[in-house]
Design a protein around this motif. Structure first.
Motif, PDB file in Angstrom:
ATOM      1  N   GLY A   1       8.670   5.479 -15.067  1.00  0.00           N
ATOM      2  CA  GLY A   1      10.000   5.471 -14.467  1.00  0.00           C
ATOM      3  C   GLY A   1      10.062   4.939 -13.050  1.00  0.00           C
ATOM      4  O   GLY A   1      11.149   4.831 -12.475  1.00  0.00           O
ATOM      5  N   MET A   2       8.917   4.602 -12.479  1.00  0.00           N
ATOM      6  CA  MET A   2       8.911   4.113 -11.099  1.00  0.00           C
ATOM      7  C   MET A   2       9.485   2.701 -10.996  1.00  0.00           C
ATOM      8  O   MET A   2       9.383   1.900 -11.925  1.00  0.00           O
ATOM      9  N   VAL A   3      10.069   2.421  -9.831  1.00  0.00           N
ATOM     10  CA  VAL A   3      10.449   1.062  -9.470  1.00  0.00           C
ATOM     11  C   VAL A   3       9.461   0.574  -8.415  1.00  0.00           C
ATOM     12  O   VAL A   3       8.672   1.359  -7.875  1.00  0.00           O
ATOM     13  N   VAL A   4       9.506  -0.712  -8.114  1.00  0.00           N
ATOM     14  CA  VAL A   4       8.540  -1.283  -7.166  1.00  0.00           C
ATOM     15  C   VAL A   4       8.622  -0.589  -5.810  1.00  0.00           C
ATOM     16  O   VAL A   4       7.600  -0.335  -5.167  1.00  0.00           O
ATOM     17  N   LEU A   5       9.826  -0.247  -5.371  1.00  0.00           N
ATOM     18  CA  LEU A   5       9.962   0.419  -4.071  1.00  0.00           C
ATOM     19  C   LEU A   5       9.238   1.765  -4.063  1.00  0.00           C
ATOM     20  O   LEU A   5       8.624   2.141  -3.054  1.00  0.00           O
ATOM     21  N   ASP A   6       9.281   2.498  -5.178  1.00  0.00           N
ATOM     22  CA  ASP A   6       8.544   3.763  -5.270  1.00  0.00           C
ATOM     23  C   ASP A   6       7.049   3.538  -5.050  1.00  0.00           C
ATOM     24  O   ASP A   6       6.383   4.307  -4.340  1.00  0.00           O
ATOM     25  N   VAL A   7       6.524   2.498  -5.671  1.00  0.00           N
ATOM     26  CA  VAL A   7       5.092   2.221  -5.568  1.00  0.00           C
ATOM     27  C   VAL A   7       4.734   1.802  -4.141  1.00  0.00           C
ATOM     28  O   VAL A   7       3.697   2.211  -3.601  1.00  0.00           O
ATOM     29  N   LEU A   8       5.592   1.011  -3.520  1.00  0.00           N
ATOM     30  CA  LEU A   8       5.338   0.616  -2.133  1.00  0.00           C
ATOM     31  C   LEU A   8       5.317   1.832  -1.213  1.00  0.00           C
ATOM     32  O   LEU A   8       4.497   1.925  -0.291  1.00  0.00           O
ATOM     33  N   HIS A   9       6.207   2.780  -1.470  1.00  0.00           N
ATOM     34  CA  HIS A   9       6.201   4.009  -0.674  1.00  0.00           C
ATOM     35  C   HIS A   9       4.921   4.812  -0.909  1.00  0.00           C
ATOM     36  O   HIS A   9       4.382   5.428   0.021  1.00  0.00           O
ATOM     37  N   ARG A  10       4.425   4.808  -2.135  1.00  0.00           N
ATOM     38  CA  ARG A  10       3.178   5.519  -2.426  1.00  0.00           C
ATOM     39  C   ARG A  10       2.001   4.847  -1.718  1.00  0.00           C
ATOM     40  O   ARG A  10       1.121   5.533  -1.175  1.00  0.00           O
ATOM     41  N   ILE A  11       1.991   3.524  -1.727  1.00  0.00           N
ATOM     42  CA  ILE A  11       0.939   2.802  -1.003  1.00  0.00           C
ATOM     43  C   ILE A  11       1.036   3.098   0.488  1.00  0.00           C
ATOM     44  O   ILE A  11       0.028   3.323   1.170  1.00  0.00           O
ATOM     45  N   GLN A  12       2.260   3.122   0.992  1.00  0.00           N
ATOM     46  CA  GLN A  12       2.485   3.414   2.407  1.00  0.00           C
ATOM     47  C   GLN A  12       1.999   4.825   2.759  1.00  0.00           C
ATOM     48  O   GLN A  12       1.409   5.055   3.822  1.00  0.00           O
ATOM     49  N   ALA A  13       2.217   5.773   1.868  1.00  0.00           N
ATOM     50  CA  ALA A  13       1.847   7.164   2.138  1.00  0.00           C
ATOM     51  C   ALA A  13       0.357   7.424   1.981  1.00  0.00           C
ATOM     52  O   ALA A  13      -0.225   8.219   2.733  1.00  0.00           O
ATOM     53  N   ARG A  14      -0.289   6.733   1.039  1.00  0.00           N
ATOM     54  CA  ARG A  14      -1.671   7.067   0.709  1.00  0.00           C
ATOM     55  C   ARG A  14      -2.709   6.054   1.193  1.00  0.00           C
ATOM     56  O   ARG A  14      -3.846   6.432   1.493  1.00  0.00           O
TER      57      ARG A  14
END
Length: 248
Positions: A29-42
């Motif tokens: 269910g993720m969108v690309v912006l969700d994944v970018l935020h996860r990369i940003q956080a982790r």
């Protein structure tokens, strides 16, 4: 089911940069912006991303995903193949500020050059009246969220770097919303030809293809504006009529 995906993200500033690869877990269910935020956080706390509403209405998260201008918040991960690498980079048409953030202020500068709405005098009863077809036509143009994806994909701005002569699809739609308003009295046709570069558009419709609001930019906006310029300056019959009346 959680899966690991490979992202290739452009990192850098106006001085230069390069792509950096990140492997990250992606939930259903993720969108690309969700994944970018996860990369940003982790993985990359200093990754610069512009975003706001995450609902496809603010136009902030514009970027190029696998070579196509898109809104990151409206690009679902399930549209990519399981083993497909996802490359994300800033919009090419505008100067890079940092990473995926670009400076789009040029668009607002051009908008300030456009003569504003100038309504005709009110009728005796004080009530303006418009046909519904005219209301609908202008309303389509007002759906624009100023994501500037159309500006990014426009070859006149992107490949030919003619920001000095053409304002681009977004501003042509802004002009159309004023020129086609049934109550407006301002004459912008000379400026369309001389200042805003309507003749430079080759009608490839690439701007229409990337519009997230599905505005018919080319067919309903740019082509009618070009027709007004042609009628004013290049129609031989109208030119003859003007010469005859000018002699009188």
């Amino acid at each position: 089911m959680v899966s690991e995906r490979l992202f290739r993200i452009w990192r850098g500033t106006a001085a230069g940069g390069s792509f950096v690869e990140y492997r990250v877990d992606v939930d259903p269910g993720m969108v690309v912006l969700d994944v970018l935020h996860r990369i940003q956080a982790r993985l990359a706390n200093d990754l610069a991303i512009r975003w706001n509403c995450k609902a496809g209405k603010c136009g902030s998260c514009s970027m190029e995903i696998n070579g196509r201008p898109r809104l990151a918040c409206m690009t679902r991960m399930n549209q990519f193949g399981g083993a497909e690498m996802i490359a994300v980079q800033p919009m090419k048409t505008f100067p890079v500020v940092k990473d995926l953030v670009t400076d789009v202020s040029w668009n607002y500068e051009q908008n300030r050059r456009i003569p504003p709405f100038r309504p005709k005098p009110r009728p005796a009863d004080g009530q303006y009246r418009m046909r519904q077809v005219d209301v609908d036509r202008v309303q389509e143009f007002r759906k624009c969220i100023e994501c500037f994806l159309c500006q990014d994909v426009c070859h006149v701005l992107r490949d030919q770097s003619r920001k000095d002569a053409f304002v681009g699809p977004r501003l042509m739609i802004r002009l159309a919303s004023l020129e086609m308003h049934p109550l407006d009295t301002e004459d912008r046709v000379p400026a369309l030809r001389e200042e805003f570069g309507s003749g430079l558009c080759n009608i490839t419709r690439c701007c229409t293809e990337v519009c997230p609001e599905q505005i018919q930019i080319t067919d309903n906006g740019i082509i009618p504006l070009k027709e007004r310029v042609v009628d004013r300056y290049f129609d031989p019959l109208l030119g003859l009529v003007r010469k005859v009346f000018r002699r009188k």
